[in-house]
Design a protein around this motif. Sequence first.
Motif, PDB file in Angstrom:
ATOM      1  N   ASN A 330       0.854  -1.198   0.000  1.00  0.00           N
ATOM      2  CA  ASN A 330       0.000   0.000   0.000  1.00  0.00           C
ATOM      3  C   ASN A 330       0.889   1.247   0.000  1.00  0.00           C
ATOM      4  O   ASN A 330       0.975   1.989   0.977  1.00  0.00           O
ATOM      5  CB  ASN A 330      -0.942  -0.006   1.198  1.00  0.00           C
ATOM      6  CG  ASN A 330      -0.188  -0.128   2.521  1.00  0.00           C
ATOM      7  OD1 ASN A 330       0.925  -0.641   2.552  1.00  0.00           O
ATOM      8  ND2 ASN A 330      -0.801   0.341   3.595  1.00  0.00           N
ATOM      9  N   THR A 331       1.547   1.462  -1.143  1.00  0.00           N
ATOM     10  CA  THR A 331       2.606   2.455  -1.233  1.00  0.00           C
ATOM     11  C   THR A 331       2.163   3.853  -0.815  1.00  0.00           C
ATOM     12  O   THR A 331       2.839   4.489   0.007  1.00  0.00           O
ATOM     13  CB  THR A 331       3.157   2.497  -2.681  1.00  0.00           C
ATOM     14  OG1 THR A 331       3.576   1.195  -3.043  1.00  0.00           O
ATOM     15  CG2 THR A 331       4.328   3.458  -2.784  1.00  0.00           C
ATOM     16  N   ASP A 332       1.068   4.360  -1.367  1.00  0.00           N
ATOM     17  CA  ASP A 332       0.663   5.746  -1.102  1.00  0.00           C
ATOM     18  C   ASP A 332       0.376   5.982   0.375  1.00  0.00           C
ATOM     19  O   ASP A 332       0.842   6.965   0.964  1.00  0.00           O
ATOM     20  CB  ASP A 332      -0.567   6.094  -1.936  1.00  0.00           C
ATOM     21  CG  ASP A 332      -0.254   6.158  -3.428  1.00  0.00           C
ATOM     22  OD1 ASP A 332       0.942   6.284  -3.768  1.00  0.00           O
ATOM     23  OD2 ASP A 332      -1.185   6.069  -4.235  1.00  0.00           O
ATOM     24  N   GLU A 333      -0.368   5.090   0.982  1.00  0.00           N
ATOM     25  CA  GLU A 333      -0.703   5.239   2.401  1.00  0.00           C
ATOM     26  C   GLU A 333       0.551   5.128   3.259  1.00  0.00           C
ATOM     27  O   GLU A 333       0.759   5.910   4.193  1.00  0.00           O
ATOM     28  CB  GLU A 333      -1.721   4.173   2.795  1.00  0.00           C
ATOM     29  CG  GLU A 333      -2.141   4.246   4.264  1.00  0.00           C
ATOM     30  CD  GLU A 333      -3.123   3.135   4.651  1.00  0.00           C
ATOM     31  OE1 GLU A 333      -3.346   2.959   5.846  1.00  0.00           O
ATOM     32  OE2 GLU A 333      -3.635   2.458   3.729  1.00  0.00           O
ATOM     33  N   TRP A 334       1.371   4.134   2.930  1.00  0.00           N
ATOM     34  CA  TRP A 334       2.600   3.927   3.706  1.00  0.00           C
ATOM     35  C   TRP A 334       3.531   5.126   3.577  1.00  0.00           C
ATOM     36  O   TRP A 334       4.126   5.588   4.560  1.00  0.00           O
ATOM     37  CB  TRP A 334       3.292   2.655   3.223  1.00  0.00           C
ATOM     38  CG  TRP A 334       4.543   2.307   3.980  1.00  0.00           C
ATOM     39  CD1 TRP A 334       4.628   1.578   5.123  1.00  0.00           C
ATOM     40  CD2 TRP A 334       5.889   2.685   3.640  1.00  0.00           C
ATOM     41  NE1 TRP A 334       5.955   1.462   5.517  1.00  0.00           N
ATOM     42  CE2 TRP A 334       6.735   2.150   4.621  1.00  0.00           C
ATOM     43  CE3 TRP A 334       6.452   3.424   2.599  1.00  0.00           C
ATOM     44  CZ2 TRP A 334       8.110   2.309   4.588  1.00  0.00           C
ATOM     45  CZ3 TRP A 334       7.829   3.593   2.571  1.00  0.00           C
ATOM     46  CH2 TRP A 334       8.635   3.054   3.561  1.00  0.00           C
ATOM     47  N   LEU A 335       3.676   5.643   2.352  1.00  0.00           N
ATOM     48  CA  LEU A 335       4.538   6.801   2.131  1.00  0.00           C
ATOM     49  C   LEU A 335       4.066   8.001   2.939  1.00  0.00           C
ATOM     50  O   LEU A 335       4.875   8.708   3.560  1.00  0.00           O
ATOM     51  CB  LEU A 335       4.563   7.167   0.648  1.00  0.00           C
ATOM     52  CG  LEU A 335       5.563   6.431  -0.240  1.00  0.00           C
ATOM     53  CD1 LEU A 335       5.364   6.821  -1.697  1.00  0.00           C
ATOM     54  CD2 LEU A 335       6.994   6.734   0.192  1.00  0.00           C
ATOM     55  N   ALA A 336       2.776   8.221   2.936  1.00  0.00           N
ATOM     56  CA  ALA A 336       2.235   9.364   3.683  1.00  0.00           C
ATOM     57  C   ALA A 336       2.543   9.247   5.157  1.00  0.00           C
ATOM     58  O   ALA A 336       2.926  10.229   5.817  1.00  0.00           O
ATOM     59  CB  ALA A 336       0.728   9.454   3.450  1.00  0.00           C
ATOM     60  N   GLU A 339       6.468   9.675   5.730  1.00  0.00           N
ATOM     61  CA  GLU A 339       6.889  11.064   5.571  1.00  0.00           C
ATOM     62  C   GLU A 339       6.394  11.927   6.728  1.00  0.00           C
ATOM     63  O   GLU A 339       7.109  12.833   7.184  1.00  0.00           O
ATOM     64  CB  GLU A 339       6.391  11.600   4.230  1.00  0.00           C
ATOM     65  CG  GLU A 339       7.135  10.994   3.041  1.00  0.00           C
ATOM     66  CD  GLU A 339       6.507  11.354   1.706  1.00  0.00           C
ATOM     67  OE1 GLU A 339       5.389  11.937   1.725  1.00  0.00           O
ATOM     68  OE2 GLU A 339       7.107  11.052   0.664  1.00  0.00           O
ATOM     69  N   GLN A 367       9.901   4.792  -1.937  1.00  0.00           N
ATOM     70  CA  GLN A 367       9.895   4.214  -0.601  1.00  0.00           C
ATOM     71  C   GLN A 367      11.295   4.131   0.008  1.00  0.00           C
ATOM     72  O   GLN A 367      11.442   3.801   1.180  1.00  0.00           O
ATOM     73  CB  GLN A 367       9.292   2.809  -0.640  1.00  0.00           C
ATOM     74  CG  GLN A 367       7.827   2.763  -1.062  1.00  0.00           C
ATOM     75  CD  GLN A 367       7.345   1.344  -1.255  1.00  0.00           C
ATOM     76  OE1 GLN A 367       7.812   0.608  -2.126  1.00  0.00           O
ATOM     77  NE2 GLN A 367       6.398   0.934  -0.426  1.00  0.00           N
TER      78      GLN A 367
END
Length: 602
Positions: A330-336, A339, A367
């Motif tokens: 879940n790249t987008d959620e994890w990145l948010a 960060e 990531q």
Amino acid sequence: MYQYTEFDKAFVSARAAEFRDQLGRWQTGQLTEDQFRPLRLQNGWYVQRYAPMLRVAVPYGEINAAQIKVLAKIAREFDTPDAALLAEAQATQDKIAGLAPKLTTNYGHFTTRQNVQFNWIPLDKSADVMELLATVNMHGIQTSGNCIRNTTTDELAGVAVDEVVDPRPYAELIRQWSTLHPEFAHLPRKFKIAITGATEDRAAIGWHDVGLRVTTNAAGEVGFKVLVGGGMGRTPVNGVVIREFLPWQDIMNYLEAVVRVYNRWGRRDNKYKARIKILVKAEGQRYFDEVETEFREIIERDGAPHTLPQAELDRVKAGFVDPALNLPENTDEWLAQAEAALSIEAAKTPAFARWLTRNVRPHRNPQLRAVSLSFKRPGYAPGDATADQLDAAAALVEKFSAGEARVSHTQNLLLPWVRLDQLHALWLEAKALGVAQPNIGLLTDMIACPGGDYCALANARSIPTASAITERYQDLDELEDLGHIDFHISGCINSCGHHHSGHIGILGVDKDGKEWYQVTLGGSDGKDLSGAATPGKVVGPSFSSFEVPDVIEAILNTYKQLRVSTGNGKQEAFIETLRRVGQDPFKAAANAARHPAEEQTA
């Protein structure tokens, strides 16, 4: 990271066994010193000012944790001279005017050629060291001698956001092609190749005998821009383009032609005029024409024996796949989330925020990040790492970078596979180790050769000068205010410290047996605004070792007085100001900083 094949492993082990035999025959008098010298040199063994020096090959800078651990073991167990020899060497150093820090032992040194050196290993232990290196597929083959040396590349190769083509597979193919090449084992002089695949030239290809930029043409085909005839030393020369675009399949055939013509016509009567840069400068188009003729003959007469098949390129490329990192899907959620967590920590800890800005680079995988461990800190020469520090660095590489690191052209260690959510933990451990200085790209992130403290060729010492500047500029706010400055120091005209390419360069010179230093300004390795390798210009007569720190301070103060705003709260960079106003104000400031008691000139 490329893994050696069974052939590679057997080859390296056989080479270590061969060297043991050669050493034994020299020790028993079966080989003379003149006979043994070229054998040890092509295995990386020099005899320096006080003791032997070993240069260990790190092809295109890639190194793994297990190899770093073996380097630590070598530093700890072998890089220790006889006590009497060390005392004699220190006594000699203490007699030299100026700063004379204590000589250090039990350490490795990261070089500008992305290799690692040791300065105190006795020759009678050299075969033991070579066999130990072979256990982790390391060696010193062709790190010295008149042969094709270790190919270098961008430390961000394979992870850089501005990369067009990953140069590492081609660097590995060049390694395989050039290793013990029978025709090129005794060239007129040493021969160095650098390759980049990014838009920003972080490999300084213009300063090499051959510089390669792997790129794509309008049709999307991969090929090489080829430069020849670059080099530093007594005659700094920028490489010139011999081919704008060469299809990738032909690169080995073309390199064969380039080196063969050099081998045929390069001067052997004068080592100072034996590099390919002299041949290219003297012959110009005639050299280019002969290379093209030789290339055609290799293709037509010889049947293009070194043409790269797609299958072979694919085989080597398979060695450079991304390591398993267990990244979330879940790249987008994890990145948010990652960060946001970083922002919170950075707000709480300004030192961490500064480190994120200076030592952490973007990655083609959002990531991940590429992180530089700074081996530029008070009390150590630039690029030096003790046995304990090497062991600790290996642990960081294992824990945070999938077991892989890169030795950088700027004498640091880069971790290319760090997860975004592990940056704070890495910073804490790097800080405890003493390698989290947020100075990458700043004045104290300097390049320096070992100089006269160890090298028999040097006219002056580099390390005391580097130490004096490092000690003077420890205020991080002041360093940030000065901004990006490439500061390079060489102990002699051979330019192992790349002084020619420094925005500020220091060159050690000899005058009546005393150490003096020339200051050059305006050099470039090709990655700044000009986009081309450029040698710096000498600002005036030489300075004594006592004067150099004050001269550098005067130059930097002049920059601060003359720089202008570029908008958005930013100031003009040092190199921009220098190119805008010229050298005269800086030269005047440097000469005004002379000490009254040191009015002699070199």
